[in-house]
Design an enzyme around this catalytic site. Structure first.
Site, PDB file in Angstrom:
ATOM      1  N   GLY A  22      55.255  70.128   8.514  1.00 22.76           N
ATOM      2  CA  GLY A  22      53.915  70.535   8.937  1.00 22.76           C
ATOM      3  C   GLY A  22      53.335  69.539   9.910  1.00 22.76           C
ATOM      4  O   GLY A  22      54.055  68.688  10.439  1.00 22.76           O
ATOM      5  N   ASN A  23      52.049  69.627  10.166  1.00 22.86           N
ATOM      6  CA  ASN A  23      51.384  68.643  11.034  1.00 22.86           C
ATOM      7  C   ASN A  23      49.965  68.416  10.536  1.00 22.86           C
ATOM      8  O   ASN A  23      49.526  69.054   9.578  1.00 22.86           O
ATOM      9  CB  ASN A  23      51.412  69.102  12.495  1.00 22.86           C
ATOM     10  CG  ASN A  23      50.712  70.429  12.680  1.00 22.86           C
ATOM     11  OD1 ASN A  23      49.515  70.544  12.460  1.00 22.86           O
ATOM     12  ND2 ASN A  23      51.468  71.459  13.072  1.00 22.86           N
ATOM     13  N   ARG A  24      49.242  67.513  11.203  1.00 22.06           N
ATOM     14  CA  ARG A  24      47.940  67.058  10.672  1.00 22.06           C
ATOM     15  C   ARG A  24      46.756  67.918  11.113  1.00 22.06           C
ATOM     16  O   ARG A  24      45.615  67.524  10.918  1.00 22.06           O
ATOM     17  CB  ARG A  24      47.681  65.624  11.106  1.00 22.06           C
ATOM     18  CG  ARG A  24      48.662  64.627  10.554  1.00 22.06           C
ATOM     19  CD  ARG A  24      48.255  63.222  10.925  1.00 22.06           C
ATOM     20  NE  ARG A  24      49.377  62.322  10.867  1.00 22.06           N
ATOM     21  CZ  ARG A  24      49.886  61.817   9.754  1.00 22.06           C
ATOM     22  NH1 ARG A  24      49.345  62.124   8.595  1.00 22.06           N
ATOM     23  NH2 ARG A  24      50.913  61.005   9.785  1.00 22.06           N
TER      24      ARG A  24
END
Ligand code: C5P
Length: 401
Positions: A210-212
């Protein structure tokens, strides 16, 4: 449409006054802040205590409050200025005539004269009173002042007669207000698709890539569009954010592939599409059905490309105004312009990782808006709410050009 609005409800002395308890409930349920002012004859038909309880504010009838030996002033000017909207319902022939002539012999009329906001009135009277030429002249005069009439309905009247003169039902008043308020909005009648948040690409049943991204920018864009009257399809990856707005249909997704499918499902219906999501470019080639066990040595996960959703929307574009985001760390302008052209966009919103306060996570952003003619407008660091408003202003000026 009514959410967060300050609404002043003026109630005058007709039997339909009892229905205003339901109207207050509907206004509160729609998210409005409600204050009630009654004429003294209205308070014979409906209890100020009931209205105060439902509206969560004192329901006022007099200029002066005398309670427990102290006297206070109910300031009609403050109330008039507080209101974003005033509704007089039921509006009797007597009060309407006084409004038309500037009579100011009670708190409701003084508040009406002080109000600078749009005023709606919902007449309620017997059919012959409703038809009387003097009543018609009153309606015309009030409409010429810029007030809006919510026409009475036909049916059985308190006198037992049948005809026009019943106050519009609370549900009809709500529908009238919502439709009337939407008319003046710059995105009224338009549909919008917005992607927001990260995507999660499954590795196994418990792990993902995923990412932030928090989704804040996309959610603010959706809220602003909805406030401006658009119907919004908000396709959002996993996020903690919540949204409650009648104009927003939230389409929750997890992976880029699901986001791709949801976008294409809605794309043909919309006038504007904004891709604010931080879509994962790659996903694990194999998704393990069972939780992966750790083994000796390193682990290599093979990745394959996800579809570029925005690129695919650019390829299918008909009349949609298509906007992308570019989060860049070097050669910002050149990279953003390249994306604008390669993905067949009408505009791109550039944020640079070099600017403090821009990009993922926080509540602020610093953007440049670049259109397809390569006109560039650079904005100061602002809250994401303000940035959303700036972006919509730029889009609206171009779709209406
Ligand atoms: O090419 P790049 O990923 O930098 O482009 C960013 C823009 O493309 C953003 O608007 C993002 O939402 C969109 N995008 C997409 N699908 C992808 C990758 C990016 O829609 N797979």
């Amino acid at each position: 449409m009514l959410s967060g609005k300050n609404i002043l409800l003026g109630i005058t002395g007709g039997i339909a006054a009892y229905k205003t308890t339901f109207l207050v409930r509907l206004l509160i349920k729609a998210g409005a802040n409600v204050k009630v002012v009654l004429t003294s004859s209205a308070s014979s038909f409906v209890s100020p205590l009931t209205l105060a309880t439902l509206s969560k504010n004192p329901a006022l009838t007099d200029f002066v409050n005398e309670e427990d030996g102290s006297i206070s002033w109910n300031n009609h000017v403050d109330m008039g200025l507080w209101a974003d909207l005033m509704i007089i319902a039921p509006a009797t022939a007597n009060t309407l005539s006084k409004m038309a002539h500037g009579t100011c012999d009670n708190l409701l009329l003084a508040t009406y004269l002080s109000a600078k906001c749009p005023v709606y009135f919902a007449p309620a009277m017997d059919l012959d009173m409703y038809k009387h030429p003097s009543t018609k002249a009153t309606f015309e005069k009030l409409i010429s002042f810029g007030n809006t009439m919510i026409p009475a309905e036909s049916g059985e009247l308190a006198s037992g007669l049948h005809g026009e003169g019943r106050m519009a039902e609370p549900e009809s008043i709500m529908k009238f207000l919502e439709e009337d308020l939407a008319k003046g909005l710059s995105l009224s009648g338009k549909s919008v698709l917005i992607t927001a948040g990260p995507t999660h690409e499954a590795i196994d049943p418990v792990r993902f890539l995923g990412n932030r991204s928090t989704g804040k920018m996309g959610f603010e864009l959706a809220k602003r569009a909805a406030d401006l009257g658009a119907k919004v399809f908000l396709v959002a990856g996993p996020t903690d954010l919540q949204v409650q707005h009648n104009n927003i249909e939230l389409v929750p997704v997890t992976s880029a592939q699901q986001m791709y499918e949801a976008c294409h499902e809605h794309y043909s219906k919309v006038d504007v599409a904004i891709s604010a999501a931080a879509v994962a470019d790659y996903r694990p080639k194999t998704v393990f059905k069972e939780k992966m066990k750790k083994k000796e040595g390193d682990l290599v996960i093979e990745l394959e490309r996800n579809p570029d959703i925005l690129l695919s929307l650019g390829e299918k574009k008909k009349n949609q105004f298509l906007v992308g985001f570019a989060l860049e760390s070097e050669n910002e302008l050149e990279n953003a312009k390249g994306k604008l052209q390669r993905k067949n966009l009408d505009a791109i919103v550039l944020n640079s990782l070099k600017d403090a306060g821009a990009g993922f996570g926080g509540n602020t952003n610093k953007i440049s808006f670049i259109d397809k003619n390569l006109n560039i407008k650079t904005f100061d660091l602002k809250t994401k709410l303000e940035v959303a408003s700036d972006i919509w202003e730029e889009i609206i000026s171009r779709i209406n050009a």
